[in-house]
Design an enzyme around this catalytic site. Structure first.
Site, PDB file in Angstrom:
ATOM      1  N   GLN A  95       4.194  -6.381  16.328  1.00  0.00           N
ATOM      2  CA  GLN A  95       3.227  -6.457  15.227  1.00  0.00           C
ATOM      3  C   GLN A  95       3.418  -7.758  14.443  1.00  0.00           C
ATOM      4  O   GLN A  95       2.447  -8.413  14.054  1.00  0.00           O
ATOM      5  CB  GLN A  95       3.379  -5.261  14.285  1.00  0.00           C
ATOM      6  CG  GLN A  95       2.898  -3.948  14.875  1.00  0.00           C
ATOM      7  CD  GLN A  95       3.242  -2.751  13.999  1.00  0.00           C
ATOM      8  OE1 GLN A  95       3.743  -2.880  12.893  1.00  0.00           O
ATOM      9  NE2 GLN A  95       2.991  -1.559  14.526  1.00  0.00           N
ATOM     10  N   GLU A 134      -0.003   4.580   4.813  1.00  0.00           N
ATOM     11  CA  GLU A 134       0.449   5.457   5.911  1.00  0.00           C
ATOM     12  C   GLU A 134       1.770   4.973   6.519  1.00  0.00           C
ATOM     13  O   GLU A 134       1.937   4.980   7.732  1.00  0.00           O
ATOM     14  CB  GLU A 134      -0.645   5.594   6.973  1.00  0.00           C
ATOM     15  CG  GLU A 134      -1.885   6.269   6.435  1.00  0.00           C
ATOM     16  CD  GLU A 134      -2.970   6.537   7.473  1.00  0.00           C
ATOM     17  OE1 GLU A 134      -2.676   6.545   8.675  1.00  0.00           O
ATOM     18  OE2 GLU A 134      -4.122   6.751   7.058  1.00  0.00           O
ATOM     19  N   HIS A 138       6.929   7.678   7.661  1.00  0.00           N
ATOM     20  CA  HIS A 138       7.885   7.320   8.713  1.00  0.00           C
ATOM     21  C   HIS A 138       9.275   6.992   8.170  1.00  0.00           C
ATOM     22  O   HIS A 138      10.186   6.725   8.949  1.00  0.00           O
ATOM     23  CB  HIS A 138       7.367   6.119   9.504  1.00  0.00           C
ATOM     24  CG  HIS A 138       6.023   6.366  10.108  1.00  0.00           C
ATOM     25  ND1 HIS A 138       5.832   7.240  11.147  1.00  0.00           N
ATOM     26  CD2 HIS A 138       4.803   5.908   9.772  1.00  0.00           C
ATOM     27  CE1 HIS A 138       4.549   7.293  11.444  1.00  0.00           C
ATOM     28  NE2 HIS A 138       3.897   6.492  10.619  1.00  0.00           N
TER      29      HIS A 138
HETATM   30  C1  LIG Z   1       0.505   3.950  10.526  1.00  0.00           C
HETATM   31  S1  LIG Z   1       1.124   2.313  10.581  1.00  0.00           S
HETATM   32  C2  LIG Z   1       0.252   1.633   9.222  1.00  0.00           C
HETATM   33  C3  LIG Z   1       0.159   0.158   9.327  1.00  0.00           C
HETATM   34  C4  LIG Z   1      -0.621  -0.528   8.212  1.00  0.00           C
HETATM   35  N1  LIG Z   1      -0.125  -0.144   6.892  1.00  0.00           N
HETATM   36  C5  LIG Z   1      -2.091  -0.272   8.336  1.00  0.00           C
HETATM   37  O1  LIG Z   1      -2.614   0.506   7.527  1.00  0.00           O
HETATM   38  O2  LIG Z   1      -2.710  -0.829   9.245  1.00  0.00           O
HETATM   39  C6  LIG Z   1       2.790   2.436   9.956  1.00  0.00           C
HETATM   40  C7  LIG Z   1       3.534   1.118   9.858  1.00  0.00           C
HETATM   41  O3  LIG Z   1       4.840   1.365   9.353  1.00  0.00           O
HETATM   42  C8  LIG Z   1       5.768   0.637  10.149  1.00  0.00           C
HETATM   43  N2  LIG Z   1       7.071   1.314  10.042  1.00  0.00           N
HETATM   44  C9  LIG Z   1       7.380   2.577  10.381  1.00  0.00           C
HETATM   45  N3  LIG Z   1       8.680   2.834  10.104  1.00  0.00           N
HETATM   46  C10 LIG Z   1       9.177   1.696   9.555  1.00  0.00           C
HETATM   47  C11 LIG Z   1      10.445   1.313   9.031  1.00  0.00           C
HETATM   48  N4  LIG Z   1      11.478   2.162   9.006  1.00  0.00           N
HETATM   49  N5  LIG Z   1      10.602   0.077   8.525  1.00  0.00           N
HETATM   50  C12 LIG Z   1       9.569  -0.806   8.528  1.00  0.00           C
HETATM   51  N6  LIG Z   1       8.336  -0.507   9.011  1.00  0.00           N
HETATM   52  C13 LIG Z   1       8.149   0.729   9.513  1.00  0.00           C
HETATM   53  C14 LIG Z   1       5.182   0.630  11.528  1.00  0.00           C
HETATM   54  O4  LIG Z   1       5.723  -0.383  12.346  1.00  0.00           O
HETATM   55  C15 LIG Z   1       3.723   0.381  11.165  1.00  0.00           C
HETATM   56  O5  LIG Z   1       3.531  -0.990  10.933  1.00  0.00           O
END
Ligand SMILES: C[S@@+](CC[C@H](N)C(=O)[O-])C[C@H]1O[C@@H](n2cnc3c(N)ncnc32)[C@H](O)[C@@H]1O
Length: 273
Positions: A95, A134, A138
């Site tokens: 990403q 969102e 996570h």
């Molecule tokens: C559902 S996506 C949403 C992406 C963005 N906010 C959007 O609306 O297009 C969740 C994002 O959180 C990131 N993510 C999940 N766990 C993470 C962590 N522990 N540290 C950093 N990024 C994280 C994922 O890589 C992804 O970019």
């Protein structure tokens, strides 16, 4: 989700985007498309949500914004188009590479940059505002993430988080298990827990806006058919099972919304110091 799962999903999303011949800046979002709602909520679609988030953050001209879990940078690009500068953090190196490429293609690379970093690790820099779309679902340790955000924001800096949260009591059943298993979530947080965590880290909540009515889960029969198809595909697929798992988790999430067990909440908070 695990890092591996996100990496697979990111590559899949990019491949779909290529097939759709998306131009720079298009189809970058990794979040729900909302249906139309009432006057408090965003207009339907991605542009409607971007404009609504921008309004909730406040004046953007010259503001420096942190995007937690930035995906391919969709939100930060929308904010930069309104005058902000910013940094996006995501755990996914794929990403980051693609988002920085997009920044160059859009001529925004002097305003926004994307770095690979887990959001529960200390974040460099000082920001006027932070946004998370969102992403917090996570987080394995929401306290660590919010402590970071609070440290990174200037006094009075605004934090706008848009998140899937469990309603007060989550059903302990197949849908919750399927979602948690396939998205590799320790467990689902409910709204009260997020509110308490914001309080603990010195955020004053100015508004909590419930956008659940704008989430439009597909009908039950469509979700059942989709689950059957995904499970069949998963059986013969030699690689890419992670991506199928992400979609299976998504089906469970939609079912939980359809049953009234989830809330889609926007938290608008300020660091109280
Ligand atoms: C559902 S996506 C949403 C992406 C963005 N906010 C959007 O609306 O297009 C969740 C994002 O959180 C990131 N993510 C999940 N766990 C993470 C962590 N522990 N540290 C950093 N990024 C994280 C994922 O890589 C992804 O970019």
């Amino acid at each position: 989700m695990s890092d591996r799962l996100y990496e697979g999903l990111a590559r899949y999303h990019w491949w779909r985007r290529r097939l759709a011949r998306a131009r720079p800046g298009e189809r970058l979002e990794l979040h729900k498309r909302l249906a139309a709602g009432d006057a408090d909520g965003p207009a339907a679609g991605v542009a409607g949500l971007d404009a609504w988030l921008a309004d909730r953050i406040g004046p953007l001209d010259g503001a420096h914004v942190l995007d937690l879990g930035c995906g391919f940078g969709a939100t930060l690009f929308a904010l930069a188009a309104r005058g902000a500068t910013g940094v996006g953090v995501t755990a996914s190196p794929y990403q980051v590479r693609r988002a920085n490429e997009q920044a160059r293609a859009l001529g925004l690379d002097d305003r926004v940059r994307f770095v690979q970093q887990r959001f529960d690790a200390p974040i460099d820099g000082h920001f006027d505002a932070a946004v998370a779309v969102e992403s917090l679902i996570h987080a394995t340790d929401v306290d660590a993430v919010l402590a970071n955000v609070a440290r990174a924001l200037r006094p009075g800096g605004r934090f706008v988080a848009l998140e899937d949260c469990g309603a007060d009591v989550l059903p302990d059943d197949a849908d919750t298990s399927l979602l948690c298993e396939r998205w590799v979530l320790g467990r689902l947080q409910h709204a009260g827990e997020v509110r308490e965590a914001l309080d603990r880290h010195g955020f004053r909540i100015r508004e909590t806006i419930d956008l659940t009515a704008q989430v439009a889960p597909r009908p039950a029969a469509v979700l059942d058919a989709s689950e059957r198809r995904l499970r069949r595909t998963r059986r013969w697929l030699p690689v890419g099972r992670d991506v199928v798992d992400a979609f299976l988790g998504g089906v469970a999430l939609e079912r939980l919304y359809a049953r009234g067990a989830m809330r889609y909440l926007a938290w608008i908070a300020e660091v109280d110091r």
